[in-house]
Design a protein around this motif. Structure first.
Motif, PDB file in Angstrom:
ATOM      1  N   ARG A 234      69.823  62.246   4.001  1.00 56.05           N
ATOM      2  CA  ARG A 234      69.417  62.705   2.665  1.00 56.05           C
ATOM      3  C   ARG A 234      68.337  63.784   2.723  1.00 56.05           C
ATOM      4  O   ARG A 234      68.414  64.798   2.025  1.00 56.05           O
ATOM      5  CB  ARG A 234      68.890  61.503   1.845  1.00 56.05           C
ATOM      6  N   VAL A 235      67.314  63.584   3.566  1.00 55.88           N
ATOM      7  CA  VAL A 235      66.185  64.524   3.557  1.00 55.88           C
ATOM      8  C   VAL A 235      66.440  65.777   4.383  1.00 55.88           C
ATOM      9  O   VAL A 235      65.709  66.764   4.247  1.00 55.88           O
ATOM     10  CB  VAL A 235      64.860  63.852   4.000  1.00 55.88           C
ATOM     11  N   LEU A 236      67.471  65.751   5.224  1.00 58.19           N
ATOM     12  CA  LEU A 236      67.803  66.960   5.991  1.00 58.19           C
ATOM     13  C   LEU A 236      68.465  68.007   5.105  1.00 58.19           C
ATOM     14  O   LEU A 236      69.268  67.686   4.227  1.00 58.19           O
ATOM     15  CB  LEU A 236      68.749  66.620   7.149  1.00 58.19           C
ATOM     16  N   LYS A 237      68.138  69.260   5.362  1.00 60.20           N
ATOM     17  CA  LYS A 237      68.837  70.361   4.693  1.00 60.20           C
ATOM     18  C   LYS A 237      70.253  70.450   5.255  1.00 60.20           C
ATOM     19  O   LYS A 237      70.509  70.034   6.393  1.00 60.20           O
ATOM     20  CB  LYS A 237      68.111  71.685   4.978  1.00 60.20           C
ATOM     21  N   PRO A 238      71.211  71.006   4.488  1.00 62.60           N
ATOM     22  CA  PRO A 238      72.537  71.267   5.046  1.00 62.60           C
ATOM     23  C   PRO A 238      72.398  72.092   6.334  1.00 62.60           C
ATOM     24  O   PRO A 238      71.642  73.073   6.370  1.00 62.60           O
ATOM     25  CB  PRO A 238      73.238  72.055   3.944  1.00 62.60           C
ATOM     26  N   GLY A 239      73.085  71.659   7.379  1.00 60.32           N
ATOM     27  CA  GLY A 239      72.949  72.311   8.681  1.00 60.32           C
ATOM     28  C   GLY A 239      71.782  71.775   9.495  1.00 60.32           C
ATOM     29  O   GLY A 239      71.585  72.166  10.644  1.00 60.32           O
ATOM     30  N   GLY A 240      70.996  70.851   8.906  1.00 55.36           N
ATOM     31  CA  GLY A 240      69.825  70.302   9.588  1.00 55.36           C
ATOM     32  C   GLY A 240      70.206  69.417  10.765  1.00 55.36           C
ATOM     33  O   GLY A 240      71.330  68.898  10.849  1.00 55.36           O
ATOM     34  N   ARG A 241      69.258  69.249  11.686  1.00 52.97           N
ATOM     35  CA  ARG A 241      69.539  68.551  12.941  1.00 52.97           C
ATOM     36  C   ARG A 241      68.772  67.234  13.051  1.00 52.97           C
ATOM     37  O   ARG A 241      67.603  67.155  12.700  1.00 52.97           O
ATOM     38  CB  ARG A 241      69.140  69.439  14.133  1.00 52.97           C
ATOM     39  N   PHE A 242      69.458  66.244  13.577  1.00 52.24           N
ATOM     40  CA  PHE A 242      68.895  64.934  13.907  1.00 52.24           C
ATOM     41  C   PHE A 242      68.775  64.926  15.425  1.00 52.24           C
ATOM     42  O   PHE A 242      69.778  65.114  16.124  1.00 52.24           O
ATOM     43  CB  PHE A 242      69.868  63.868  13.405  1.00 52.24           C
ATOM     44  N   ALA A 243      67.559  64.778  15.961  1.00 50.33           N
ATOM     45  CA  ALA A 243      67.355  64.918  17.405  1.00 50.33           C
ATOM     46  C   ALA A 243      66.293  63.914  17.841  1.00 50.33           C
ATOM     47  O   ALA A 243      65.113  64.229  17.880  1.00 50.33           O
ATOM     48  CB  ALA A 243      66.919  66.343  17.726  1.00 50.33           C
ATOM     49  N   VAL A 244      66.707  62.680  18.119  1.00 53.58           N
ATOM     50  CA  VAL A 244      65.746  61.612  18.370  1.00 53.58           C
ATOM     51  C   VAL A 244      65.892  61.005  19.763  1.00 53.58           C
ATOM     52  O   VAL A 244      66.982  60.982  20.335  1.00 53.58           O
ATOM     53  CB  VAL A 244      65.864  60.481  17.310  1.00 53.58           C
ATOM     54  N   SER A 245      64.776  60.539  20.285  1.00 50.87           N
ATOM     55  CA  SER A 245      64.796  59.680  21.472  1.00 50.87           C
ATOM     56  C   SER A 245      64.822  58.242  20.970  1.00 50.87           C
ATOM     57  O   SER A 245      64.111  57.894  20.031  1.00 50.87           O
ATOM     58  CB  SER A 245      63.543  59.909  22.324  1.00 50.87           C
ATOM     59  N   ASP A 246      65.651  57.420  21.589  1.00 50.42           N
ATOM     60  CA  ASP A 246      65.729  56.020  21.176  1.00 50.42           C
ATOM     61  C   ASP A 246      66.237  55.197  22.344  1.00 50.42           C
ATOM     62  O   ASP A 246      66.687  55.743  23.359  1.00 50.42           O
ATOM     63  CB  ASP A 246      66.662  55.872  19.963  1.00 50.42           C
ATOM     64  N   VAL A 247      66.153  53.887  22.193  1.00 45.21           N
ATOM     65  CA  VAL A 247      66.704  52.985  23.204  1.00 45.21           C
ATOM     66  C   VAL A 247      68.084  52.538  22.749  1.00 45.21           C
ATOM     67  O   VAL A 247      68.265  52.167  21.588  1.00 45.21           O
ATOM     68  CB  VAL A 247      65.783  51.761  23.400  1.00 45.21           C
ATOM     69  N   VAL A 248      69.067  52.642  23.631  1.00 44.09           N
ATOM     70  CA  VAL A 248      70.429  52.208  23.312  1.00 44.09           C
ATOM     71  C   VAL A 248      70.947  51.304  24.417  1.00 44.09           C
ATOM     72  O   VAL A 248      70.428  51.293  25.529  1.00 44.09           O
ATOM     73  CB  VAL A 248      71.406  53.406  23.135  1.00 44.09           C
ATOM     74  N   CYS A 249      71.981  50.525  24.079  1.00 43.27           N
ATOM     75  CA  CYS A 249      72.600  49.621  25.053  1.00 43.27           C
ATOM     76  C   CYS A 249      74.004  50.099  25.371  1.00 43.27           C
ATOM     77  O   CYS A 249      74.680  50.659  24.517  1.00 43.27           O
ATOM     78  CB  CYS A 249      72.698  48.208  24.489  1.00 43.27           C
ATOM     79  N   ARG A 250      74.435  49.838  26.584  1.00 48.73           N
ATOM     80  CA  ARG A 250      75.823  50.050  26.976  1.00 48.73           C
ATOM     81  C   ARG A 250      76.444  48.687  27.201  1.00 48.73           C
ATOM     82  O   ARG A 250      76.091  47.996  28.130  1.00 48.73           O
ATOM     83  CB  ARG A 250      75.872  50.864  28.261  1.00 48.73           C
ATOM     84  N   GLY A 251      77.361  48.295  26.320  1.00 43.33           N
ATOM     85  CA  GLY A 251      77.961  46.975  26.458  1.00 43.33           C
ATOM     86  C   GLY A 251      77.030  45.883  25.938  1.00 43.33           C
ATOM     87  O   GLY A 251      76.056  46.137  25.245  1.00 43.33           O
ATOM     88  N   GLU A 252      77.358  44.659  26.289  1.00 41.55           N
ATOM     89  CA  GLU A 252      76.646  43.494  25.752  1.00 41.55           C
ATOM     90  C   GLU A 252      75.307  43.290  26.448  1.00 41.55           C
ATOM     91  O   GLU A 252      75.188  43.471  27.654  1.00 41.55           O
ATOM     92  CB  GLU A 252      77.504  42.237  25.948  1.00 41.55           C
ATOM     93  N   VAL A 253      74.315  42.875  25.662  1.00 38.87           N
ATOM     94  CA  VAL A 253      73.010  42.486  26.202  1.00 38.87           C
ATOM     95  C   VAL A 253      72.834  41.002  25.877  1.00 38.87           C
ATOM     96  O   VAL A 253      73.188  40.561  24.784  1.00 38.87           O
ATOM     97  CB  VAL A 253      71.894  43.337  25.563  1.00 38.87           C
ATOM     98  N   PRO A 254      72.319  40.210  26.810  1.00 36.43           N
ATOM     99  CA  PRO A 254      72.224  38.759  26.591  1.00 36.43           C
ATOM    100  C   PRO A 254      71.501  38.387  25.296  1.00 36.43           C
ATOM    101  O   PRO A 254      70.519  39.026  24.911  1.00 36.43           O
ATOM    102  CB  PRO A 254      71.435  38.279  27.807  1.00 36.43           C
ATOM    103  N   ASP A 255      72.013  37.343  24.641  1.00 36.16           N
ATOM    104  CA  ASP A 255      71.416  36.866  23.385  1.00 36.16           C
ATOM    105  C   ASP A 255      69.939  36.528  23.544  1.00 36.16           C
ATOM    106  O   ASP A 255      69.150  36.722  22.627  1.00 36.16           O
ATOM    107  CB  ASP A 255      72.144  35.611  22.879  1.00 36.16           C
ATOM    108  N   ALA A 256      69.570  36.009  24.708  1.00 33.46           N
ATOM    109  CA  ALA A 256      68.170  35.624  24.916  1.00 33.46           C
ATOM    110  C   ALA A 256      67.248  36.835  24.792  1.00 33.46           C
ATOM    111  O   ALA A 256      66.116  36.717  24.333  1.00 33.46           O
ATOM    112  CB  ALA A 256      68.008  34.974  26.286  1.00 33.46           C
ATOM    113  N   VAL A 257      67.738  37.997  25.200  1.00 34.23           N
ATOM    114  CA  VAL A 257      66.948  39.222  25.061  1.00 34.23           C
ATOM    115  C   VAL A 257      66.868  39.608  23.590  1.00 34.23           C
ATOM    116  O   VAL A 257      65.815  39.959  23.064  1.00 34.23           O
ATOM    117  CB  VAL A 257      67.566  40.370  25.900  1.00 34.23           C
TER     118      VAL A 257
END
Length: 246
Positions: free
Chosen positions: A153-176
């Protein structure tokens, strides 16, 4: 205590006593970047990446940092966009905002504004910014779909989203996943990579990519041995890019 309160408590404590010792946050900024901002901004950085090094910022652009903490990424961005541009920092924690404003004053940077608010309800009008950055904060939200819709919503048309974040590949144990402490430490709240892409697309974004920047082994992150062996290699710092169509 809910997730938001727990996160607020942790980051208030970090603002009042910045240590700069989080294993996920180590060695993200090169010496020239560190020397160009106050030490307090470097020590209070609790990120998982360096979005200012990866985001292609230009003179005159308006940048918004979601969950700006001690302000390091806002101050670095402000230098990149120059006096004709502007850098906003958004944070919900009074102590972090006070620290960020103090760091801004020490750095003598004028084209910066720190806003109080939540990343699920960004206090800016539609089509207000050219680039959204964030450093290991979106994964802390309990409503990531809402964060991404607000970003769109707040980005202008053509605006860019460029974030560092933590992501998972596949399943991570429920305990975590269940551990609130790990959630606040950026791990348990991390989205699965394909789910992140799906939520971005659902918000309206195009040109979506997820590029791993660091794979975490967890040996030093305070997780018991059994869990770190299960989660090892499945959780990573990544740079997530997307664009709001023109």
């Amino acid at each position: 205590m809910n997730i938001k309160d727990e996160v607020k408590k942790k980051y208030a404590e970090a603002a009042l006593n910045p240590q700069g010792c989080d294993p996920i946050s180590q060695n993200l900024y090169d010496p020239s970047q560190q020397s160009s901002v106050p030490e307090g901004a470097v020590l209070a950085s609790l990120g998982c990446g360096n979005p200012t090094a990866l985001a292609d910022l230009h003179e005159g652009e308006v940048v918004l940092d979601l969950g700006s903490g001690g302000g390091i990424d806002v101050l670095l961005s402000a230098k990149r966009v120059g006096p004709s541009g502007k850098a906003y920092g958004l944070d919900m924690t009074d102590e972090m905002l006070a620290l960020a404003r103090a760091n801004q004053a020490k750095a003598g940077v004028a084209n910066v504004e720190f806003l109080k608010g939540e990343i699920e309800n960004i206090p800016l009008p539609a089509n207000a910014v050219d680039v959204i950055i964030s450093n290991c904060v979106i994964n802390l939200s309990a409503d990531k779909a809402r964060v991404l819709k607000e970003s769109y919503r707040v980005l202008k048309p053509g605006g860019r989203f460029a974030v560092s974040d933590v992501v998972c590949r596949g399943e991570v144990p429920d305990a975590v996943r269940r551990s609130m402490e790990l959630w606040v430490g950026c791990i348990a709240g991390a989205l699965e990579e394909e789910e992140y892409k799906r939520l971005l697309a659902a918000a309206g974004f195009t040109d979506i990519s997820v590029e791993p920047t660091r794979v975490y082994e967890f040996k030093d992150a305070g997780i018991e041995d059994v869990l770190w062996r299960e989660a090892s290699g499945r959780v990573m710092g990544a740079f997530i890019r997307a664009r709001k169509p023109v």
